[in-house]
Write an enzyme that holds these catalytic residues in place. Structure first.
Site, short mmCIF file in Angstrom:
data_model
loop_
_atom_site.label_atom_id
_atom_site.label_comp_id
_atom_site.label_asym_id
_atom_site.label_seq_id
_atom_site.Cartn_x
_atom_site.Cartn_y
_atom_site.Cartn_z
N GLN A 49 47.49 31.21 16.17
CA GLN A 49 46.97 32.58 16.31
C GLN A 49 47.76 33.52 15.42
O GLN A 49 49.00 33.55 15.50
CB GLN A 49 47.08 33.04 17.77
CG GLN A 49 46.76 34.49 17.99
CD GLN A 49 45.35 34.85 17.53
OE1 GLN A 49 44.39 34.18 17.87
NE2 GLN A 49 45.24 35.90 16.72
N GLN A 53 51.21 35.40 16.20
CA GLN A 53 51.88 34.63 17.27
C GLN A 53 52.52 33.34 16.74
O GLN A 53 52.45 32.31 17.41
CB GLN A 53 50.87 34.27 18.36
CG GLN A 53 50.41 35.46 19.20
CD GLN A 53 49.88 35.01 20.54
OE1 GLN A 53 48.99 34.18 20.60
NE2 GLN A 53 50.41 35.56 21.61
N TYR A 74 54.97 32.38 19.49
CA TYR A 74 54.32 31.99 20.75
C TYR A 74 53.54 30.67 20.58
O TYR A 74 53.64 29.77 21.41
CB TYR A 74 53.38 33.13 21.16
CG TYR A 74 52.68 32.98 22.48
CD1 TYR A 74 53.26 33.47 23.65
CD2 TYR A 74 51.41 32.40 22.57
CE1 TYR A 74 52.59 33.37 24.87
CE2 TYR A 74 50.74 32.31 23.78
CZ TYR A 74 51.34 32.80 24.93
OH TYR A 74 50.67 32.71 26.13
N TYR A 95 41.85 33.32 26.85
CA TYR A 95 42.18 34.73 27.09
C TYR A 95 41.76 35.11 28.52
O TYR A 95 40.59 35.10 28.85
CB TYR A 95 41.51 35.61 26.03
CG TYR A 95 42.24 35.55 24.71
CD1 TYR A 95 43.09 36.57 24.31
CD2 TYR A 95 42.12 34.44 23.88
CE1 TYR A 95 43.80 36.50 23.11
CE2 TYR A 95 42.83 34.36 22.67
CZ TYR A 95 43.65 35.40 22.30
OH TYR A 95 44.35 35.32 21.12
N1 CAA Z 1 41.76 37.51 15.28
C1 CAA Z 1 41.27 37.97 14.12
N2 CAA Z 1 41.75 39.04 13.49
C2 CAA Z 1 42.76 39.69 14.05
C3 CAA Z 1 43.35 39.27 15.27
C4 CAA Z 1 42.77 38.14 15.89
N3 CAA Z 1 43.21 37.70 17.06
N4 CAA Z 1 44.36 40.09 15.56
C5 CAA Z 1 44.41 40.99 14.58
N5 CAA Z 1 43.46 40.76 13.69
C6 CAA Z 1 43.18 41.53 12.48
C7 CAA Z 1 42.97 43.01 12.79
O1 CAA Z 1 41.63 43.28 13.25
C8 CAA Z 1 43.28 43.65 11.46
O2 CAA Z 1 42.18 43.46 10.59
P1 CAA Z 1 41.56 44.70 9.81
O3 CAA Z 1 42.70 45.25 8.98
O4 CAA Z 1 40.45 44.10 9.01
O5 CAA Z 1 41.08 45.65 10.86
C9 CAA Z 1 44.42 42.79 10.93
O6 CAA Z 1 44.31 41.53 11.63
C10 CAA Z 1 45.79 43.39 11.16
O7 CAA Z 1 45.90 43.72 12.54
P2 CAA Z 1 46.58 45.09 13.01
O8 CAA Z 1 46.04 46.27 12.26
O9 CAA Z 1 46.48 45.14 14.51
O10 CAA Z 1 48.09 44.85 12.50
P3 CAA Z 1 49.43 45.01 13.26
O11 CAA Z 1 50.50 44.57 12.35
O12 CAA Z 1 49.52 46.37 13.89
O13 CAA Z 1 49.32 43.98 14.48
C11 CAA Z 1 48.98 41.87 15.54
C12 CAA Z 1 49.08 42.63 14.21
C13 CAA Z 1 50.33 41.85 16.22
C14 CAA Z 1 48.56 40.46 15.17
C15 CAA Z 1 47.97 42.60 16.46
O14 CAA Z 1 46.74 42.77 15.80
C16 CAA Z 1 47.72 41.79 17.70
O15 CAA Z 1 48.41 41.94 18.69
N6 CAA Z 1 46.67 40.91 17.67
C17 CAA Z 1 46.34 40.04 18.76
C18 CAA Z 1 47.19 38.79 18.73
C19 CAA Z 1 46.80 37.94 19.88
O16 CAA Z 1 45.69 37.41 19.93
N7 CAA Z 1 47.71 37.78 20.87
C20 CAA Z 1 47.40 37.06 22.08
C21 CAA Z 1 48.03 37.79 23.23
S1 CAA Z 1 47.46 37.15 24.79
C22 CAA Z 1 48.29 35.73 24.96
O17 CAA Z 1 49.17 35.38 24.22
C23 CAA Z 1 47.88 34.86 26.11
C24 CAA Z 1 47.33 33.59 25.64
O18 CAA Z 1 47.98 32.58 25.79
C25 CAA Z 1 45.97 33.54 25.04
#
Ligand code: CAA
Length: 241
Positions: free
Chosen positions: A141, A144, A147, A179
């Protein structure tokens, strides 16, 4: 007599649902937590499940905490390694601390918790170790690297230890939640969650913590004695392996 179960990170999110699910299934549950006393005490008052505070990333704290649970409740027969944290950030911004915090809790925590209960399970000829990994340990991911590395490691841990436990009546399995509607997932930026994640879940919704808890209750049961080294993916169809 009721079997004793420890659930790490067992007072919030998926862990709270697991603690309650096991209690309802007749287990004598101890819910471990690391930091949030207020939430843990509210959970204890609400459910009647005793709570125990220690940090799974510290080996000696696990040894001491498990000893206290065993003195209070009896030998641990079911261990649910659920405690996990996120420090999501793109790799180029990830600090060494972001890396070690997540690895120490989400991967080394499994060693720290399982190692002290393992000799007793071997001696008694029964045990259930259930590790909560993640869909993101299977597929990777963005944001991550830490993670996903830890959660993928949890699967290697599960498959290796299962081979060691099999002849001793101990099963070791993993669950990979997708999720799920918890604080951890709701911390993902709303736009990312709605536009980038939800559309990828064929069932069209986040999972419920209870949907993971029911998998745990099954794996803990005598009925699941032939299942070991397995991974149950509960992700609404988002990823097949
Ligand atoms: N899939 C596809 N694209 C994604 C994405 C994802 N999961 N996460 C972020 N992006 C994209 C954003 O939409 C953005 O694209 P655009 O510029 O075209 O809009 C680009 O990546 C950059 O993202 P941010 O502007 O948000 O950049 P940032 O540096 O502020 O943050 C990040 C980056 C930390 C990855 C943040 O986007 C984030 O937290 N994303 C989600 C990550 C995720 O899925 N974490 C899971 C948490 S839940 C968990 O962990 C439990 C489990 O076991 C499933």
């Amino acid at each position: 007599m009721s079997r004793v179960a420890i659930v790490t990170g067992g007072t919030r999110g998926i862990g709270a649902a697991i603690s309650v699910g096991l209690k309802e299934a007749g287990y004598n549950v101890a819910a471990n937590y690391a930091g949030n006393d207020e939430k843990a005490n509210a959970f204890k008052d609400e459910t009647g499940i005793p709570v125990y505070k220690w940090d799974v990333s510290d080996y000696q704290s696990c040894v001491d905490g498990i000893a206290k649970v065993e003195a209070d409740l009896g030998p641990v027969e079911v261990l649910v390694n659920n405690a996990g944290i996120t420090r999501d950030t793109m790799f180029h911004k990830m600090t060494p601390e972001n890396w070690t915090d997540v690895i120490n809790t989400n991967l080394t925590g499994l060693f720290n918790m399982t190692h002290p209960v393992w000799p007793g399970m071997r001696d008694r000829g029964f045990g259930r170790v259930i590790n909560i990994s993640s869909i993101n340990g299977q597929k990777g991911q963005m944001g991550q690297v830490n993670y996903s590395s830890a959660k993928a490691g949890d699967l290697g841990f599960t498959k290796s230890l299962a081979q060691e436990g099999a002849a001793k009546g101990i099963t070791v399995n993993a669950i990979c939640p997708g999720y799920i509607g918890t604080e951890m997932v709701r911390a993902v930026p709303e736009k990312v969650l709605n536009e980038r994640i939800l559309p990828l879940i064929p069932v069209g919704r986040l999972g419920e913590p209870e949907e993971i808890a029911r998998c745990v209750v099954f794996l803990a049961s005598d009925d699941a004695g032939f299942i070991t080294g397995s991974t149950i993916s509960a992700n609404g169809g988002q990823y097949f392996i």
